[in-house]
Design an enzyme around this catalytic site. Structure first.
Site, PDB file in Angstrom:
ATOM      1  N   TYR A 178       0.793  -1.420  -0.021  1.00 44.12           N
ATOM      2  CA  TYR A 178       0.033   0.018  -0.029  1.00 44.12           C
ATOM      3  C   TYR A 178       0.859   1.155   0.033  1.00 44.12           C
ATOM      4  O   TYR A 178       0.336   2.182   0.534  1.00 44.12           O
ATOM      5  CB  TYR A 178      -0.977   0.038   1.254  1.00 44.12           C
ATOM      6  N   HIS A 215     -20.023  -5.070  -9.106  1.00 45.89           N
ATOM      7  CA  HIS A 215     -18.772  -5.098  -8.688  1.00 45.89           C
ATOM      8  C   HIS A 215     -17.668  -5.648  -9.526  1.00 45.89           C
ATOM      9  O   HIS A 215     -16.661  -5.289  -9.876  1.00 45.89           O
ATOM     10  CB  HIS A 215     -18.924  -5.833  -7.518  1.00 45.89           C
ATOM     11  N   GLU A 216     -18.247  -6.912 -10.073  1.00 47.47           N
ATOM     12  CA  GLU A 216     -17.347  -7.763 -10.873  1.00 47.47           C
ATOM     13  C   GLU A 216     -17.019  -7.036 -12.349  1.00 47.47           C
ATOM     14  O   GLU A 216     -15.779  -6.761 -12.668  1.00 47.47           O
ATOM     15  CB  GLU A 216     -17.843  -8.952 -11.314  1.00 47.47           C
ATOM     16  N   HIS A 250     -13.926  -4.607 -11.898  1.00 44.71           N
ATOM     17  CA  HIS A 250     -12.857  -5.135 -12.119  1.00 44.71           C
ATOM     18  C   HIS A 250     -12.396  -5.274 -13.503  1.00 44.71           C
ATOM     19  O   HIS A 250     -11.328  -4.735 -14.181  1.00 44.71           O
ATOM     20  CB  HIS A 250     -12.666  -6.489 -11.485  1.00 44.71           C
ATOM     21  N   GLU A 280     -11.065  -3.086  -5.694  1.00 45.73           N
ATOM     22  CA  GLU A 280     -12.340  -3.589  -5.168  1.00 45.73           C
ATOM     23  C   GLU A 280     -13.290  -2.572  -5.013  1.00 45.73           C
ATOM     24  O   GLU A 280     -14.593  -2.790  -4.872  1.00 45.73           O
ATOM     25  CB  GLU A 280     -11.814  -4.368  -3.762  1.00 45.73           C
ATOM     26  N   TRP A 327      -9.873 -16.529  15.951  1.00 47.23           N
ATOM     27  CA  TRP A 327     -10.831 -16.031  15.147  1.00 47.23           C
ATOM     28  C   TRP A 327     -12.021 -15.436  15.847  1.00 47.23           C
ATOM     29  O   TRP A 327     -12.370 -14.440  15.505  1.00 47.23           O
ATOM     30  CB  TRP A 327     -11.401 -17.054  14.389  1.00 47.23           C
ATOM     31  N   ARG A 356     -13.845 -11.678  16.008  1.00 49.85           N
ATOM     32  CA  ARG A 356     -15.232 -11.545  15.546  1.00 49.85           C
ATOM     33  C   ARG A 356     -15.923 -10.789  16.519  1.00 49.85           C
ATOM     34  O   ARG A 356     -16.859 -10.157  16.211  1.00 49.85           O
ATOM     35  CB  ARG A 356     -15.974 -13.004  15.147  1.00 49.85           C
ATOM     36  N   HIS A 415     -12.143 -16.449   0.930  1.00 43.35           N
ATOM     37  CA  HIS A 415     -10.564 -15.950   0.696  1.00 43.35           C
ATOM     38  C   HIS A 415      -9.579 -16.853   1.562  1.00 43.35           C
ATOM     39  O   HIS A 415      -8.268 -16.436   1.295  1.00 43.35           O
ATOM     40  CB  HIS A 415     -10.686 -14.514   1.010  1.00 43.35           C
TER      41      HIS A 415
HETATM   42  O1  X8Z Z   1     -15.249 -11.617  -2.784  1.00 44.60           O
HETATM   43  C1  X8Z Z   1     -15.829 -10.675  -3.117  1.00 44.60           C
HETATM   44  C2  X8Z Z   1     -15.906 -10.424  -4.564  1.00 44.60           C
HETATM   45  C3  X8Z Z   1     -15.035 -10.707  -5.691  1.00 44.60           C
HETATM   46  S1  X8Z Z   1     -13.768  -9.692  -5.797  1.00 44.60           S
HETATM   47  C4  X8Z Z   1     -17.415 -11.056  -4.847  1.00 44.60           C
HETATM   48  N1  X8Z Z   1     -16.420  -9.763  -2.268  1.00 44.60           N
HETATM   49  C5  X8Z Z   1     -15.901  -9.876  -0.593  1.00 44.60           C
HETATM   50  C6  X8Z Z   1     -16.787 -11.227  -0.079  1.00 44.60           C
HETATM   51  O2  X8Z Z   1     -17.630 -11.617  -1.123  1.00 44.60           O
HETATM   52  O3  X8Z Z   1     -16.386 -11.454   0.678  1.00 44.60           O
HETATM   53  C7  X8Z Z   1     -16.796  -8.552  -2.366  1.00 44.60           C
HETATM   54  C8  X8Z Z   1     -17.283  -7.885  -0.925  1.00 44.60           C
HETATM   55  C9  X8Z Z   1     -16.416  -8.766  -0.156  1.00 44.60           C
HETATM   56 ZN    ZN Z   2     -14.034  -7.861  -6.169  1.00 42.60          ZN
END
Ligand code: X8Z
Ligand code: ZN
Length: 616
Positions: free
Chosen positions: A228, A388-389, A392, A416, A488, A492, A516
């Site tokens: 960053y 959102h997509e 990108h 994002e 975790w 939270r 993720h």
């Molecule tokens: O993963 C995503 C997108 C793809 S870059 C759908 N997002 C995060 C999630 O789903 O956890 C968008 C918001 C947060």
């Molecule tokens: Zn995204």
């Protein structure tokens, strides 16, 4: 996407190779980078460095593209074979990136052009796993975890295949069921799936850290924070500063939602004070709460952003929903999506094979072969995710003339935020224009619409912040595998005010139930994006000549705002992110006052409601 993290790091490699995020030269040298080792070779020259960079970009682009392609095939058709092919292609690209990153150190400190210095810095944000066996294992584990996540199913009756639910089906239940026992069953059922890859994950963390250390970082978390344009510690402090700015707003929303959930589910399910059980938010991860809108909406407020019913009634399919999204971008003066986008994207869940449904955007050739991969259903959530997509995708298209190493976002948060900024212009008035909402609500309905939006955006903030706090602790070794869940849930509770609906599993892995984590895709970028998108929205509305409450502004069809946006997008990663931000907003720092301004009337309303309701 090797060094780029547009989209959601669809690729093993994006992760492996880290991303492109800029780090100022001084930060790089002072904080993270080892300078070139003394070598017996003749002292390097500027010309040599330029030639090195040129060659590196060519090599990396080629390998990255083939790894992307292999990963696309794997994620849209998961089998043992496609997993192995993706891992192999990933391994080749990782090997090259690591080797190049190490070799590039030789040129640090030369009087190069600003662009070349920046390219060196970006290259040195890659993992370097020199040991071939470790590298193979790293990419194998990454592909396998991605496959495990994509294929995971919860069978309500063990051994009975007809009782098995995939994640999409479980998410639909979480969104609509109001039976706490059903919600809890599905919640627990999904959170057991990640146990399968807990050991793989722990092993992956060890290998990734080896790669980060080779590049001079303390660990992988530190390398991520270095992306960053500031030292890793400064990024952690900056995130905390932003979180503290928005925390009072989140606290008001959390309190209001707890009071309303207590009315719905009763005092045995929802406590008067403290954390709320995680299965009650209409979302598997309690990360956004818009599905609770019908339960919490203010009396007499009938406006919402909910277009699901109309999408279904009018049979607006996945392609038509995506075309509506494209229509917003073209209304800003941006190009139409290439024909290949429509031919090659995966817009719906195939019936005959396993895929990774989590939405992502892909740039396969760094030119025009852009695609999205999504399992679209006719819901408001998916309608917004399409925007959102496409954000990108339009970023990828805008910076395609940049040299390879600059084909990325100004930082991960920008990538994002692009589409989300556009989606903030998806207002009731705009939806009415499209024929997706029957009435344009007047200003007296604003609180309802703001609450609807806050359930999506404000609710997300602490989750966006905490996922990587957890990962930073995992990568630094502070959270050991036996403590994954303990740490975790501490985070939270602390940030989200959410608690596990059932006792901790022995040796559990709840964080691994979030896409993720097995995908090893960084998450702090979503937190940053949730701050930035309001800042960008405020500036684009100003550019469009709009005056009035931010929640009523839509830049639809405004070419002037579109041009300003496009100019920033086309910079890609060529300059530090502050300059990209300045290009649109005139501001050089991230600033949460825009999100606070946007929701200011709601904050007043929530506090009044909380005072009233807590007396009941
Ligand atoms: O993963 C995503 C997108 C793809 S870059 C759908 N997002 C995060 C999630 O789903 O956890 C968008 C918001 C947060
Ligand atoms: Zn995204």
């Amino acid at each position: 996407m090797m060094i780029k993290t547009n989209s959601i790091a669809p690729l093993v490699l994006a992760l492996a190779m880290a991303s492109l995020y800029p780090l100022s030269a001084s930060a790089a040298t002072a904080n993270t980078m080892k300078s070139a080792k003394p070598s017996k070779q003749a002292a390097p020259t500027v010309a040599e460095a330029e030639a090195f960079l040129k060659d590196a970009e060519l090599r990396l682009e080629k390998l990255n593209n083939s790894a992307q392609r292999a990963d696309w095939v794997n994620q849209t058709h998961i089998t043992d074979d496609t997993e192995a092919i993706a891992a192999q292609a990933g391994e080749l690209a990782l090997a090259a990136a690591g080797e190049i990153a190490l070799a590039s150190r030789r040129y640090n400190g030369l009087p190069l052009s600003a662009d070349s210095k920046r390219k060196l810095m970006l290259l040195q944000l890659s993992l370097s796993i020199s040991d071939a066996k470790d590298r193979e294992e790293y990419t194998r584990l990454a592909s396998a975890m991605s496959g495990d996540y994509g294929k995971a199913k919860y069978c309500r009756t063990p051994g009975d295949a007809s009782s098995c639910l995939d994640l999409g089906q479980m998410e639909a239940i979480m969104a609509t069921s109001r039976d706490p026992a059903v919600l809890k069953d599905v919640w627990v059922g999904w959170h057991q799936q990640s146990l399968k890859y807990k050991d793989s994950y722990a092993q992956f963390v060890t290998l990734s850290n080896k790669g980060a250390k080779e590049m001079g970082f303390a660990d992988t978390g530190s390398m991520w924070r270095a992306q960053y344009d500031m030292p890793p510690a400064a990024f952690a402090a900056e995130s905390e500063r932003l979180w503290l700015q928005v925390k009072p707003l989140y606290d008001s929303l959390h309190m209001y939602v707890r009071l309303k959930l207590r009315q719905t589910y009763g005092k045995d399910v929802v406590p008067k004070e403290g954390a709320i059980p995680a299965h009650l938010f209409g979302n598997m991860w309690s990360q956004s709460w818009e599905n609770l809108y019908p339960l919490v909406k203010p009396q007499g407020q009938n406006a919402s952003l909910d277009v699901g019913a109309v999408l279904k009634a009018k049979n607006i399919d996945a392609k038509a929903m995506t075309q509506l999204g494209e229509g917003f971008y073209t209304s800003l003066g941006m190009e139409k999506l290439p024909a290949s986008f429509w031919e090659k994207s995966m817009l719906t869940k195939p019936r005959d094979r396993e895929v990774v449904c989590h939405a992502s955007a892909w740039d396969l050739d760094n030119l025009t072969d852009v695609r999205i991969k999504m399992c679209i259903t006719p819901t408001t959530e998916d309608f917004l995710t399409i925007h959102h997509e496409l954000g990108h995708i339009y970023y990828d298209l805008a910076y395609r003339k940049q040299p390879f190493l600059f084909k990325g976002g100004a930082n991960g948060g920008f990538h994002e935020a692009i589409g989300d900024t556009v989606a903030l212009s998806v207002t009731p008035a705009y939806l009415n224009k499209l024929g997706l909402l029957n009435e344009v609500p007047d200003a007296s309905q604003d609180i309802g619409v703001l609450l609807n939006r806050a359930l999506e955006k404000v609710a997300f903030l602490p989750f966006g912040y905490l996922v990587d706090q957890w990962r930073w602790k995992v990568y630094s070794g502070e959270a050991k595998p036996q403590d994954y869940d303990k740490v975790w849930w501490e985070l939270r509770e602390k940030y989200q005010g959410v608690k596990r609906p059932a006792p901790l599993e022995v040796n559990g892995f709840d964080a691994g139930a979030k896409y993720h984590v097995p995908a090893n895709s960084a998450y702090a970028q979503y937190f940053i994006a949730h701050i930035l998108q309001f800042q960008l929205h405020r500036a684009l509305c100003r550019e469009a000549g709009y005056v009035g409450p931010l929640n009523r502004c839509s830049i639809f069809e405004n070419k002037k705002a579109g041009e300003k946006y496009q100019a920033m997008l086309s910079m890609g990663a060529s300059r530090p992110w502050n300059e990209a931000l300045k290009a649109v907003t005139g501001e050089e720092q991230m600033d949460a006052t825009a999100i606070l301004d946007y929701f200011a009337p709601l904050k007043v309303w929530l506090d009044a409601q909380n005072a009233l309701l807590s007396k009941e």
